[in-house]
Design a protein around this motif. Structure first.
Motif, PDB file in Angstrom:
ATOM      1  N   LYS A   1       0.848  -1.194   0.000  1.00 36.96           N
ATOM      2  CA  LYS A   1       0.000   0.000   0.000  1.00 36.96           C
ATOM      3  C   LYS A   1       0.884   1.245   0.000  1.00 36.96           C
ATOM      4  CE  LYS A   1      -3.844  -2.322   2.325  1.00 36.96           C
ATOM      5  NZ  LYS A   1      -4.768  -2.327   3.492  1.00 36.96           N
ATOM      6  N   HIS A   2       1.562   1.436  -1.122  1.00 35.99           N
ATOM      7  CA  HIS A   2       2.517   2.535  -1.235  1.00 35.99           C
ATOM      8  C   HIS A   2       1.810   3.873  -1.408  1.00 35.99           C
ATOM      9  CE1 HIS A   2       1.689   2.852  -5.526  1.00 35.99           C
ATOM     10  NE2 HIS A   2       1.779   1.531  -5.610  1.00 35.99           N
ATOM     11  N   LEU A   3       2.613   4.927  -1.323  1.00 35.05           N
ATOM     12  CA  LEU A   3       2.108   6.301  -1.477  1.00 35.05           C
ATOM     13  C   LEU A   3       2.531   6.905  -2.808  1.00 35.05           C
ATOM     14  CD1 LEU A   3       3.024   7.506   2.130  1.00 35.05           C
ATOM     15  CD2 LEU A   3       0.722   7.017   1.287  1.00 35.05           C
ATOM     16  N   GLY A   4       2.897   6.047  -3.754  1.00 35.50           N
ATOM     17  CA  GLY A   4       3.425   6.537  -5.018  1.00 35.50           C
ATOM     18  C   GLY A   4       2.442   7.332  -5.846  1.00 35.50           C
ATOM     19  N   PHE A   5       1.144   7.128  -5.626  1.00 32.75           N
ATOM     20  CA  PHE A   5       0.130   7.923  -6.329  1.00 32.75           C
ATOM     21  C   PHE A   5      -0.543   8.926  -5.393  1.00 32.75           C
ATOM     22  CE2 PHE A   5       0.032   4.003  -9.058  1.00 32.75           C
ATOM     23  CZ  PHE A   5       0.469   4.618 -10.227  1.00 32.75           C
ATOM     24  N   GLY A   6       0.065   9.133  -4.222  1.00 27.14           N
ATOM     25  CA  GLY A   6      -0.549  10.017  -3.245  1.00 27.14           C
ATOM     26  C   GLY A   6      -1.665   9.304  -2.505  1.00 27.14           C
ATOM     27  N   TYR A   7      -2.476  10.093  -1.796  1.00 29.46           N
ATOM     28  CA  TYR A   7      -3.585   9.526  -1.031  1.00 29.46           C
ATOM     29  C   TYR A   7      -4.615  10.632  -0.804  1.00 29.46           C
ATOM     30  CZ  TYR A   7      -6.167   6.833   2.406  1.00 29.46           C
ATOM     31  OH  TYR A   7      -7.154   6.146   3.070  1.00 29.46           O
ATOM     32  N   GLY A   8      -5.850  10.214  -0.594  1.00 31.30           N
ATOM     33  CA  GLY A   8      -6.901  11.160  -0.243  1.00 31.30           C
ATOM     34  C   GLY A   8      -7.387  11.974  -1.434  1.00 31.30           C
ATOM     35  N   ALA A   9      -7.805  13.196  -1.148  1.00 32.03           N
ATOM     36  CA  ALA A   9      -8.415  14.045  -2.173  1.00 32.03           C
ATOM     37  C   ALA A   9      -7.481  14.280  -3.355  1.00 32.03           C
ATOM     38  CB  ALA A   9      -8.824  15.384  -1.555  1.00 32.03           C
ATOM     39  N   HIS A  10      -6.183  14.330  -3.091  1.00 29.36           N
ATOM     40  CA  HIS A  10      -5.227  14.654  -4.152  1.00 29.36           C
ATOM     41  C   HIS A  10      -4.578  13.411  -4.771  1.00 29.36           C
ATOM     42  CE1 HIS A  10      -5.195  19.048  -3.972  1.00 29.36           C
ATOM     43  NE2 HIS A  10      -5.397  18.925  -2.676  1.00 29.36           N
ATOM     44  N   MET A  11      -5.154  12.246  -4.536  1.00 25.77           N
ATOM     45  CA  MET A  11      -4.604  11.054  -5.180  1.00 25.77           C
ATOM     46  C   MET A  11      -4.622  11.223  -6.697  1.00 25.77           C
ATOM     47  SD  MET A  11      -5.785   7.052  -4.804  1.00 25.77           S
ATOM     48  CE  MET A  11      -4.956   6.796  -3.234  1.00 25.77           C
ATOM     49  N   CYS A  12      -3.576  10.730  -7.353  1.00 27.70           N
ATOM     50  CA  CYS A  12      -3.390  10.919  -8.791  1.00 27.70           C
ATOM     51  C   CYS A  12      -4.596  10.433  -9.593  1.00 27.70           C
ATOM     52  CB  CYS A  12      -2.135  10.183  -9.240  1.00 27.70           C
ATOM     53  SG  CYS A  12      -1.877  10.194 -11.018  1.00 27.70           S
TER      54      CYS A  12
END
Length: 436
Positions: A374-385
């Motif tokens: 569960k990486h953060l490479g695409f971001g997270y939350g409202a600003h996820m890619c």
């Protein structure tokens, strides 16, 4: 804006660590400079404040949980009070001077907060759903096959993975999705390199080192040049809509049925046209490096294509193509027991979160069988890619086409990363492939 000073010496990051974690030039050797600094911060000062000449004080958020805490609350930790893309003070001052006192470079998602962000994302979000992107798979596969054939045609199997391939495959895919003519590829590549690499003199100014003010001017100039180019496409697609991404965005409407202002259309074009191909280029380059250094993993995925999704996710984690976004505290708050004052700036360090040993065993290692991942490479939350379905699909298609034909990838020279602290990239990667 001047943030409050660190509360005491217990929260002030040592200068050498701060520079290694923040400055663009450190990312030219991130595995020996930046990543060790992040490791030190995670172990010794997971919430510390960096004080670097020419920059506002910055809280460096380096732990996975803390990055998630910030990403989950876009109201408390907003993207609009200050520039979400880190610039020097002179850089931000220049941006404000040409943008009416604000650091909002574009009318694009990274520069928006809810409710504006939520409202604007609804106008185009459905187009990027996986079920819709699926219909472009054949188009992506045809491009991948052409590029694989070109790869296999090099004498002795030797070529530069970046300049002969990785810069162009994702770019051709994006140009196709947009409906842009391929002859415009050099201009699109130029815009991207200027947008993401203004601190690297080899990319923007091969003769002279750029000052912070010059780098920000180059950054702004890249956007202005792109907007002028986009204007013709917007006019054309509004008069003659087609089945492409240019038309969809140009003719998107608000909840009131009004066409989006041109600045918003251009902002969408800019963020998608640049980020969607540059980050993918970087990720497949990182995967090639990993394949060369871990031939047993390359052999495993060649033998079992069901491992391709794991290869993709681990590549995104290990590379972390987007290095940071910044946020500002809307109110006094705390993270990990550290007091954050209203107006303080925070730098979310995604490569550090993606190497947090509390979440990833052997976090520095590349492991395509890593699960969960569960990486953060695409971001997270409202600003996820928003473009991640495109990235995953084009990478899957590329590896499906390449794996049957390449037995081994070897490095014939050292990778040459871009000196940039926003989006990671590579300038060169000499390789030799052995055909299957």
């Amino acid at each position: 804006m001047t943030a409050a000073p660190a509360q005491d010496q217990g929260t002030r990051i040592p200068d050498d660590i701060a520079r290694a974690a923040v400055l663009p030039e450190s990312y030219g050797d991130e595995h020996n400079i930046t990543y060790p600094a992040f490791r030190w911060l995670r172990n010794n000062m997971p919430m510390g404040q960096a004080h670097i000449d020419g920059y506002d004080p910055l809280w460096l958020v380096t732990k996975y949980d803390d990055i998630m805490t910030v990403e989950r609350d876009p109201v408390l930790f907003n993207a609009t009070a200050n520039n979400p893309i880190l610039q020097t003070r002179p850089g931000d001052d220049f941006i404000k001077s040409v943008n009416g006192g604000t650091t909002r470079l574009m009318d694009a998602f990274p520069f928006m907060d809810p409710p504006e962000h939520t409202k604007m994302r609804k106008t185009t979000g459905n187009w990027f759903m996986s079920k819709n992107i699926k219909r472009y798979e054949d188009q992506m596969r045809a491009i991948a096959r052409e590029d694989v054939e070109k790869m296999l045609s090099h004498d002795n199997g030797e070529f530069d993975w970046v300049t002969d391939f990785a810069l162009y495959f994702p770019l051709r895919v994006v140009m196709g999705l947009f409906g842009m003519p391929l002859e415009d590829m050099p201009f699109m590549l130029k815009i991207t390199q200027e947008f993401f690499g203004p601190s690297d003199p080899e990319v923007v100014s091969p003769m002279d080192e750029m000052t912070p003010d010059q780098a920000s001017r180059a950054f702004q100039a890249a956007i202005s040049s792109a907007y002028e180019w986009f204007h013709g496409f917007i006019e054309d697609r509004r008069e003659n809509p087609q089945d492409d991404l240019l038309s969809m965005i140009a003719n998107a409407t608000t909840e009131d049925g009004e066409l989006l202002p041109e600045s918003f259309v251009s902002g969408q074009y800019m963020q998608l046209a640049t980020a969607s191909h540059d980050t993918t280029s970087t990720t497949v380059t990182g995967a090639a490096i990993a394949a060369a250094r871990h031939p047993e993993q390359w052999d495993a995925v060649r033998a079992d294509h069901s491992l391709i999704p794991g290869l993709i996710e681990e590549s995104v984690r290990w590379v972390s193509p987007v290095k940071h976004f910044c946020r500002s505290a809307s109110e006094d708050t705390e993270i990990r027991g550290v007091k954050i004052a209203k107006g303080d700036r925070l730098m979310l360090n995604y490569p550090s979160g993606n190497r947090d040993e509390e979440y990833f065993d052997n976090a520095e290692d590349f492991d395509l069988k890593r699960s969960p991942n569960k990486h953060l490479g695409f971001g997270y939350g409202a600003h996820m890619c928003i473009g991640q379905p495109i990235a995953r699909q084009e990478m899957r298609v590329f590896w499906e086409e390449l794996l049957p034909h390449v037995k081994k990838i070897e490095l014939t020279g050292d990778p040459k990363p871009l000196k940039a602290n926003f989006v990671a990239s590579y300038k060169s990667l000499p390789v030799k492939i052995t055909k299957a």
